[in-house]
Structures are given as structure tokens and as C-alpha cells.
Design an enzyme around this catalytic site. Structure first.
Site, mmCIF file in Angstrom:
data_model
loop_
_atom_site.group_PDB
_atom_site.id
_atom_site.type_symbol
_atom_site.label_atom_id
_atom_site.label_comp_id
_atom_site.label_asym_id
_atom_site.label_seq_id
_atom_site.Cartn_x
_atom_site.Cartn_y
_atom_site.Cartn_z
ATOM 1 N N HIS A 36 28.108 30.640 41.996
ATOM 2 C CA HIS A 36 27.112 31.129 41.439
ATOM 3 C C HIS A 36 26.218 30.460 40.980
ATOM 4 O O HIS A 36 25.050 31.458 41.293
ATOM 5 C CB HIS A 36 27.651 31.334 40.069
ATOM 6 C CG HIS A 36 29.604 32.074 39.399
ATOM 7 N ND1 HIS A 36 30.684 30.851 39.388
ATOM 8 C CD2 HIS A 36 29.818 32.898 39.588
ATOM 9 C CE1 HIS A 36 31.727 31.277 39.182
ATOM 10 N NE2 HIS A 36 31.285 32.710 39.475
ATOM 11 N N GLY A 147 28.912 36.888 47.029
ATOM 12 C CA GLY A 147 29.107 35.964 47.600
ATOM 13 C C GLY A 147 30.558 36.066 49.288
ATOM 14 O O GLY A 147 30.181 36.565 49.195
ATOM 15 N N LYS A 149 32.245 34.453 50.118
ATOM 16 C CA LYS A 149 33.674 34.073 49.553
ATOM 17 C C LYS A 149 34.470 35.263 49.387
ATOM 18 O O LYS A 149 35.893 34.999 49.008
ATOM 19 C CB LYS A 149 33.413 32.999 48.687
ATOM 20 C CG LYS A 149 34.830 32.680 47.825
ATOM 21 C CD LYS A 149 35.460 31.943 47.426
ATOM 22 C CE LYS A 149 36.751 31.536 46.812
ATOM 23 N NZ LYS A 149 37.050 32.429 45.715
ATOM 24 N N ASP A 150 33.962 36.226 48.576
ATOM 25 C CA ASP A 150 35.049 37.017 47.910
ATOM 26 C C ASP A 150 34.232 38.279 49.700
ATOM 27 O O ASP A 150 33.546 39.387 49.371
ATOM 28 C CB ASP A 150 34.642 37.869 47.258
ATOM 29 C CG ASP A 150 35.166 37.050 46.302
ATOM 30 O OD1 ASP A 150 36.647 36.773 45.428
ATOM 31 O OD2 ASP A 150 34.076 36.246 45.799
ATOM 32 N N LEU A 184 34.509 27.102 45.825
ATOM 33 C CA LEU A 184 34.463 27.036 44.358
ATOM 34 C C LEU A 184 34.773 27.926 44.294
ATOM 35 O O LEU A 184 34.461 28.748 44.282
ATOM 36 C CB LEU A 184 33.615 26.325 43.913
ATOM 37 C CG LEU A 184 32.541 25.181 44.216
ATOM 38 C CD1 LEU A 184 31.383 25.057 44.470
ATOM 39 C CD2 LEU A 184 33.868 23.898 44.263
HETATM 40 P P1 AMP Z 1 33.933 35.725 40.323
HETATM 41 O O1 AMP Z 1 32.903 34.703 38.636
HETATM 42 O O2 AMP Z 1 34.524 35.236 40.824
HETATM 43 O O3 AMP Z 1 33.557 37.326 39.972
HETATM 44 O O4 AMP Z 1 32.153 36.041 41.437
HETATM 45 C C1 AMP Z 1 30.494 36.470 41.164
HETATM 46 C C2 AMP Z 1 30.369 35.620 43.026
HETATM 47 O O5 AMP Z 1 30.215 34.385 43.097
HETATM 48 C C3 AMP Z 1 30.691 36.680 43.834
HETATM 49 O O6 AMP Z 1 29.397 37.385 44.241
HETATM 50 C C4 AMP Z 1 31.449 35.792 44.069
HETATM 51 O O7 AMP Z 1 31.828 36.062 46.044
HETATM 52 C C5 AMP Z 1 30.476 34.269 44.296
HETATM 53 N N1 AMP Z 1 31.291 33.423 44.678
HETATM 54 C C6 AMP Z 1 32.236 32.785 44.177
HETATM 55 N N2 AMP Z 1 32.619 31.432 44.484
HETATM 56 C C7 AMP Z 1 31.897 31.623 45.506
HETATM 57 C C8 AMP Z 1 31.786 30.331 46.352
HETATM 58 N N3 AMP Z 1 32.536 29.387 46.077
HETATM 59 N N4 AMP Z 1 30.288 30.235 46.733
HETATM 60 C C9 AMP Z 1 29.115 31.358 46.865
HETATM 61 N N5 AMP Z 1 29.862 32.670 46.085
HETATM 62 C C10 AMP Z 1 30.617 32.829 44.944
#
Ligand code: AMP
Length: 288
Positions: A36, A147, A149-150, A184
Site C-alpha cells: 500500500h 497494485g 498484485k491484484d 505482501l
Molecule cells: P487491498 O487493501 O488488499 O484491497 O489493496 C489495495 C491496493 O493495494 C490494491 O490496488 C492492491 O493491488 C494493492 N496491493 C496490495 N498488495 C500489494 C503488494 N504486495 N504490492 C503492491 N500493491 C499491492
């Protein structure tokens, strides 16, 4: 740093962002980690102002999913945002974001949203788009950070922005990993010692595939089999090389294909209420 809890707080703050200032936005579900924070760093690089939302969005969780136990660390998240130089954090309640009756639904195209994560989590991406479109309309950012990642989520959001002519630039950000290579994720908090060690099979698989590709291997089946061998004996939801329309590919093409991986890692041998082993689903991918 401003802490905004209502749509009205947000609208008032947004009015203060003047015309020549660019606004960067990254939606999150909190339990912030360096993945994040990398979105925040990218936004601060590109924009005069940065706003982060922290909202565990019920619309994107299925009935038997982890909405209730999803990690929530509001106070430490606020401190992290403050230290990272975020200008405002939007922390709405569920009632602030959703009407209690039924609402307009946003349905992503079938080819992108009903396989892989969408196949296993029915309606998941409808819930993601609903909340992201609401955020986009309220916040009206110039740039929005997501990210890699998703991967499927990123592709679907790009498609929504393009199909609905939203005047927002979507900026993909590289996956951040821990010192052992594990991507992560807020859900890594569920992993205990043993399950963490098992989860490291994922970055091992990712690295083995990258190594083979760097040496010239482009056959999708061969690369998928390399990954599958490294992932054993984890339970594999999918491990597939696809194009940006999520169509299976025979060969890897640079900047046009990705490998999507999702596995389930057992986190104990206790039977949970629904009779299933407790397990964590973890995602990773390679953008070739
Ligand atoms: P989340 O809180 O899991 O919904 O993620 C919020 C944002 O952070 C989304 O755009 C995710 O793709 C991004 N994100 C989550 N994990 C990572 C990571 N390890 N590296 C880069 N971005 C990430």
C-alpha cells in the site's frame, strides 16, 4: 493530515484542492503494508495531493468469506498514512457508502470477471467496481493507483474506466514482496510459522518461471508445469498463462501475457464451523 469520515467531509476537502493541483488516489482495505505504501509513494511522486481510502468493502465479500475477521488496524493505518505524507484519509462507514435497499449494480464484462477470482468468488468484481466507481465519483482524482498484485482487478478497473469514459488515469504499481519474496498482503497476517514456510512455495514458483522465461522458454504449458512442480503440495485454485482478456495462451508474449496464480495454504488442522480446513487464499502473478 485530514481524516474524513463522511461524504460531506470529503466533498469539502475536495473543494480545497485547487484546479492546478493534481490529486492522486489509492483505494485500500487497510491493514496497511509496504505494498500500500508503494502506491502512496507513486501518488506523491506524480501529484500535489494524495488521498487514501480505507474501507473494508462488504460488497466484494461472499457470504462464507472473511469479511468479519479481515484484519482492521485503523489507528496504526492512520499513523502510517500520516508518516508517509498522505494529505487526507477517507474512512467511511458502511452506511456512508451504501443505501440499505438495493442499489445500481456495475457488471464487468463476462470474459474478465467470471473466471479465475471471479469464478471462485461469484460477484466479487461487481462489488469491487461498485465501490471504486463511487470513490471515483466522490473523489474525482486525476490519477488512481492500483497494485499489479491484484492483476484481474487491475484489468477490470482499466476496462471500466475506458468503457465509461472516466477522466481518470489508472497507474499500475509493481508488486512489493517481503525479504523472502512473498507478495505482501493484508491476509499474510493469517499465516502462522508453518503456513508461512509453505506459502514461500509461491515466490519460489514465480522465480523459477521467471528464470526459465529469461533463459528463453516461452511455451505456456512448460512454464505452467514448472510453477505447478514448485507449488506442490499446496492446493492450487489456478495457475495459468493468459492474455489481457484472460484468454489462455500457448506462448508467452512480452507486455501481452501474464501468469495468474492462486493457491490455498492450510493454516491449522482445526475443522472450522463449515467443516472445511482453515486455509488462506494467496494470489501472485507474473506480468511478462
Ligand atoms: P487491498 O487493501 O488488499 O484491497 O489493496 C489495495 C491496493 O493495494 C490494491 O490496488 C492492491 O493491488 C494493492 N496491493 C496490495 N498488495 C500489494 C503488494 N504486495 N504490492 C503492491 N500493491 C499491492
Amino acid at each position: 493530515m485530514e481524516i474524513l469520515r463522511t461524504k460531506n467531509d470529503l466533498r469539502l476537502w475536495r473543494k480545497e484542492v485547487v484546479k492546478h493541483q493534481r490529486l492522486g488516489f489509492a483505494p485500500t482495505m487497510g491493514a496497511l503494508h509496504d505494498g500500500h505504501l508503494s502506491l502512496i509513494r507513486a501518488s506523491k511522486r506524480d501529484n500535489e495531493k494524495t488521498l487514501i481510502s480505507i474501507f473494508v468493502n462488504p460488497a466484494q465479500f461472499g457470504v462464507n468469506e472473511d469479511f468479519d475477521k479481515y484484519p482492521r488496524n485503523e489507528q496504526s493505518d492512520i499513523e502510517l498514512c500520516n508518516k508517509s505524507g498522505v494529505d487526507a484519509v477517507f474512512l467511511p462507514s458502511i452506511a456512508e457508502m451504501y443505501e440499505s435497499g438495493s442499489e445500481t449494480n456495475i457488471i464487468p464484462p463476462k470474459n474478465l470477471a467470471t473466471s479465475f477470482e471471479g469464478g471462485l468468488r461469484s460477484g466479487h468484481f461487481n462489488g469491487v467496481l461498485r465501490v471504486v466507481l463511487k470513490f471515483f465519483n466522490l473523489i474525482r482524482p486525476n490519477n488512481a493507483y492500483f497494485g499489479q498484485k491484484d492483476a484481474q482487478q487491475l484489468l477490470i478497473i482499466k476496462k471500466m474506466v475506458s468503457d465509461l469514459f472516466l477522466p481518470i488515469n489508472i497507474v499500475p504499481c509493481l508488486t512489493q514482496r517481503d525479504s523472502n519474496g512473498l507478495a505482501l498482503s493484508s491476509r499474510n497476517a493469517y499465516l502462522k510459522e508453518n503456513s508461512y514456510q509453505n506459502a514461500l512455495k509461491i515466490p519460489n514458483a514465480i522465480n523459477a518461471v521467471k528464470e526459465a522465461y529469461d533463459k528463453g522458454e516461452v511455451d505456456a504449458k512448460i512454464l505452467e508445469n514448472i510453477a505447478l512442480r514448485h507449488l506442490e503440495p499446496l492446493k492450487i485454485d489456478y495457475c495459468k498463462i493468459v492474455d489481457f482478456n484472460l484468454k489462455a495462451q500457448k506462448k508467452v508474449r512480452e507486455n501481452a501475457t501474464l501468469m495468474l496464480v492462486a493457491v490455498r495454504v492450510a493454516v491449522g488442522n482445526q475443522q472450522s464451523d463449515n467443516g472445511k480446513l482453515n486455509e488462506v487464499r494467496l494470489l501472485d502473478n507474473i506480468w511478462f
